[in-house]
Design a protein around this motif. Sequence first.
Motif, PDB file in Angstrom:
ATOM      1  N   UNK A 178       0.820  -1.211   0.000  1.00 26.70           N
ATOM      2  CA  UNK A 178       0.000   0.000   0.000  1.00 26.70           C
ATOM      3  C   UNK A 178       0.853   1.260   0.000  1.00 26.70           C
ATOM      4  N   UNK A 179       2.046   1.215   0.585  1.00 32.52           N
ATOM      5  CA  UNK A 179       2.919   2.390   0.621  1.00 32.52           C
ATOM      6  C   UNK A 179       3.738   2.541  -0.657  1.00 32.52           C
ATOM      7  N   UNK A 180       4.089   1.429  -1.248  1.00 31.84           N
ATOM      8  CA  UNK A 180       4.856   1.439  -2.496  1.00 31.84           C
ATOM      9  C   UNK A 180       4.031   0.676  -3.531  1.00 31.84           C
ATOM     10  N   UNK A 181       3.106   1.369  -4.172  1.00 33.35           N
ATOM     11  CA  UNK A 181       2.068   0.673  -4.925  1.00 33.35           C
ATOM     12  C   UNK A 181       2.328   0.608  -6.425  1.00 33.35           C
ATOM     13  N   UNK A 182       3.464   1.077  -6.904  1.00 38.20           N
ATOM     14  CA  UNK A 182       3.816   0.889  -8.305  1.00 38.20           C
ATOM     15  C   UNK A 182       5.315   0.622  -8.407  1.00 38.20           C
ATOM     16  N   UNK A 183       5.693  -0.047  -9.500  1.00 34.81           N
ATOM     17  CA  UNK A 183       7.081  -0.489  -9.654  1.00 34.81           C
ATOM     18  C   UNK A 183       7.841   0.431 -10.604  1.00 34.81           C
ATOM     19  N   UNK A 184       9.135   0.201 -10.696  1.00 36.04           N
ATOM     20  CA  UNK A 184       9.920   0.773 -11.781  1.00 36.04           C
ATOM     21  C   UNK A 184       9.567   0.022 -13.068  1.00 36.04           C
ATOM     22  N   UNK A 185      10.081   0.470 -14.170  1.00 34.29           N
ATOM     23  CA  UNK A 185       9.876  -0.246 -15.435  1.00 34.29           C
ATOM     24  C   UNK A 185      10.552  -1.611 -15.360  1.00 34.29           C
ATOM     25  N   UNK A 186       9.852  -2.627 -15.846  1.00 35.75           N
ATOM     26  CA  UNK A 186      10.416  -3.977 -15.883  1.00 35.75           C
ATOM     27  C   UNK A 186      10.314  -4.510 -17.304  1.00 35.75           C
ATOM     28  N   UNK A 187      11.255  -5.344 -17.735  1.00 35.64           N
ATOM     29  CA  UNK A 187      11.173  -5.926 -19.079  1.00 35.64           C
ATOM     30  C   UNK A 187      10.128  -7.031 -19.122  1.00 35.64           C
ATOM     31  N   UNK A 188       9.444  -7.169 -20.224  1.00 38.28           N
ATOM     32  CA  UNK A 188       8.487  -8.242 -20.455  1.00 38.28           C
ATOM     33  C   UNK A 188       8.746  -8.827 -21.834  1.00 38.28           C
ATOM     34  N   UNK A 189       8.164  -9.991 -22.133  1.00 37.00           N
ATOM     35  CA  UNK A 189       8.369 -10.562 -23.471  1.00 37.00           C
ATOM     36  C   UNK A 189       7.900  -9.632 -24.587  1.00 37.00           C
ATOM     37  N   UNK A 190       6.873  -8.804 -24.305  1.00 37.70           N
ATOM     38  CA  UNK A 190       6.333  -7.931 -25.344  1.00 37.70           C
ATOM     39  C   UNK A 190       7.035  -6.583 -25.415  1.00 37.70           C
ATOM     40  N   UNK A 191       7.747  -6.221 -24.356  1.00 38.45           N
ATOM     41  CA  UNK A 191       8.405  -4.915 -24.333  1.00 38.45           C
ATOM     42  C   UNK A 191       8.784  -4.513 -22.920  1.00 38.45           C
ATOM     43  N   UNK A 192       7.924  -3.671 -22.293  1.00 39.22           N
ATOM     44  CA  UNK A 192       8.181  -3.230 -20.926  1.00 39.22           C
ATOM     45  C   UNK A 192       6.842  -2.985 -20.256  1.00 39.22           C
ATOM     46  N   UNK A 193       6.879  -2.861 -18.920  1.00 32.31           N
ATOM     47  CA  UNK A 193       5.636  -2.659 -18.175  1.00 32.31           C
ATOM     48  C   UNK A 193       5.938  -1.977 -16.858  1.00 32.31           C
ATOM     49  N   UNK A 194       4.888  -1.386 -16.270  1.00 34.38           N
ATOM     50  CA  UNK A 194       4.923  -0.873 -14.902  1.00 34.38           C
ATOM     51  C   UNK A 194       3.841  -1.610 -14.136  1.00 34.38           C
ATOM     52  N   UNK A 195       4.188  -2.174 -12.981  1.00 38.34           N
ATOM     53  CA  UNK A 195       3.250  -2.955 -12.176  1.00 38.34           C
ATOM     54  C   UNK A 195       2.557  -2.070 -11.151  1.00 38.34           C
ATOM     55  N   UNK A 196       1.287  -2.379 -10.890  1.00 36.09           N
ATOM     56  CA  UNK A 196       0.506  -1.625  -9.907  1.00 36.09           C
ATOM     57  C   UNK A 196      -0.101  -2.606  -8.914  1.00 36.09           C
ATOM     58  N   UNK A 197       0.170  -2.368  -7.642  1.00 31.15           N
ATOM     59  CA  UNK A 197      -0.296  -3.268  -6.586  1.00 31.15           C
ATOM     60  C   UNK A 197      -1.790  -3.114  -6.338  1.00 31.15           C
TER      61      UNK A 197
END
Length: 550
Positions: free
Chosen positions: A368-387
Amino acid sequence: MISWIQNTFQHHFRKIFAVLLVLLIVSFVFTIGAAPGIGNAESKVLRREFFGVNLGSQEEVNRIMGDAELSVYLQAGYPAIGADQLQQYALQRHAGLHLANQLNVPAPTTAEVTEYIQTLGAFTGQTGQFDAQRYADFRNSLKTSPNLKEGDISRVLGDDLRYNRVQRLLAGPGYVLPSEVREQLTRADATWSIAVATADYAAFSPDIKPSDAELLKFFEDNAFRYEFPPRVRLSYAEFPLSAYASQVTVSDAEIRAYYDANPTRFPKPAEGIAAPAIGTGADADFAAVRGQVESALRAERALNVAAKAASDLSLALFEAKVPQSGVNAFLASRGVQLKTLAPFDESTVPPELGANPQVATEALKLNADRHFSDAIPTPAGAAVLFWQETVPARKPLYSEVAARVGVDFVENEKRKRFVDVGRSVRDQLRARVKAGESFESAAAAVSNLKLTVKTHAGFTRRQPPADADYAALNALDSVNQGEVSEMIGSADKGLFIYAAEKKLPDLSEANPQYATTRTQLAQAYSARAGNEYLFELVQKELAKTAPATP
């Protein structure tokens, strides 16, 4: 020292430099905070002083870890230790260098560095001796290196020599008792003749038919084996490289330069497949795969653009201090849509994220305090994760894992019965051998297990047979002449060792190996004393700034 390095390290050596570069990159991405002592990814402590460096600073941690990894590689010629050992070595090495400064241990001379280089594993050839060609190739690697500089090598070599001197100062004399020398001589130089009977675990097939009650009890007694680990529920903003392909431009010169830098990635088409015939040699090879090279270069650049777009979003969220409740509106204002994921843990990362355990590690840090990530690599390109939420660990119902429980019960029972039968077989072998029967005949008469026998005659532990099982050699510590050992179990077999003969070596001081062994033991004991002192020094320094525990 620097001028010596500059005169020495000049051109390019791809293979060894590539290994070194990987080592350094690993140190930069290694999650230091996951282990005690160095850093803390979630720590609220701004500084953590450790002999002049701040373990709360990722940059300073990366520096001492990078130096330690390079030190290990130069000494061994390959990454010789695990991550935890490397972390301890990095801390201990830094503490030793701090002591060297306090004790005014001098920097090594050029001659000392030259002599030291000739002992390093990175420059040892197949003969076990210093390989001048390997060393020359390595020297040539640094002139064009964008990441590993002459000063890095100079610093690590000089620091290693100073660290070794501190260790010798701390080591002490290394006292050795005569009984310890004799024991080691006996272990290394006793002459053995043995027979080894092997039982194949895979061929052991007891009839195991557990009842429902037995399976349920096994489940209850081993509930920890079936507990579902914590899982995280996420959504993610995807930045597929296909969306950025139109933004990428490449020139003919760039395509050719990319091919020249990566020729092994683009082998020539198989015979019979038509390809453009332009020029000869390297030109013809390039022409045959030009389309592949261009596609790969465009994909790489599109991926970089996608990763930058993902990084820009993560940075914008951070700078705007967007709360979790405001994420949807913030993303909508930028035309970004979220996709949902089923809850997952470290072993069940969804394919959308590449089934990469490192992604799970990052995902499970979100809350809840850190609810999104840095950019991460994915098979399709890149993504940002949201908790969205963290699903706590739970004990499953028996019905959810009944199949696993059945398999585990059968394997566990088979292993137990194998050990029990092994005790019975050992007793049979001992009785028959004691009655005067040969070990081979006794092994053939055993009915509980099918045994195959191999003999090894007239060898020492110092010079063991090339085809000997090391588990059998290690068992010699617990068997005397004329005895049959307990069954030594391993993953796929059980071993019985019969010691037909054991001849002791000369244990007097007249034996040249006596003095050699005493010296080796003394060095080992003294080195251990020095390492124990440095280990204690590290622990005391870490304790000064350790986070308070409730």
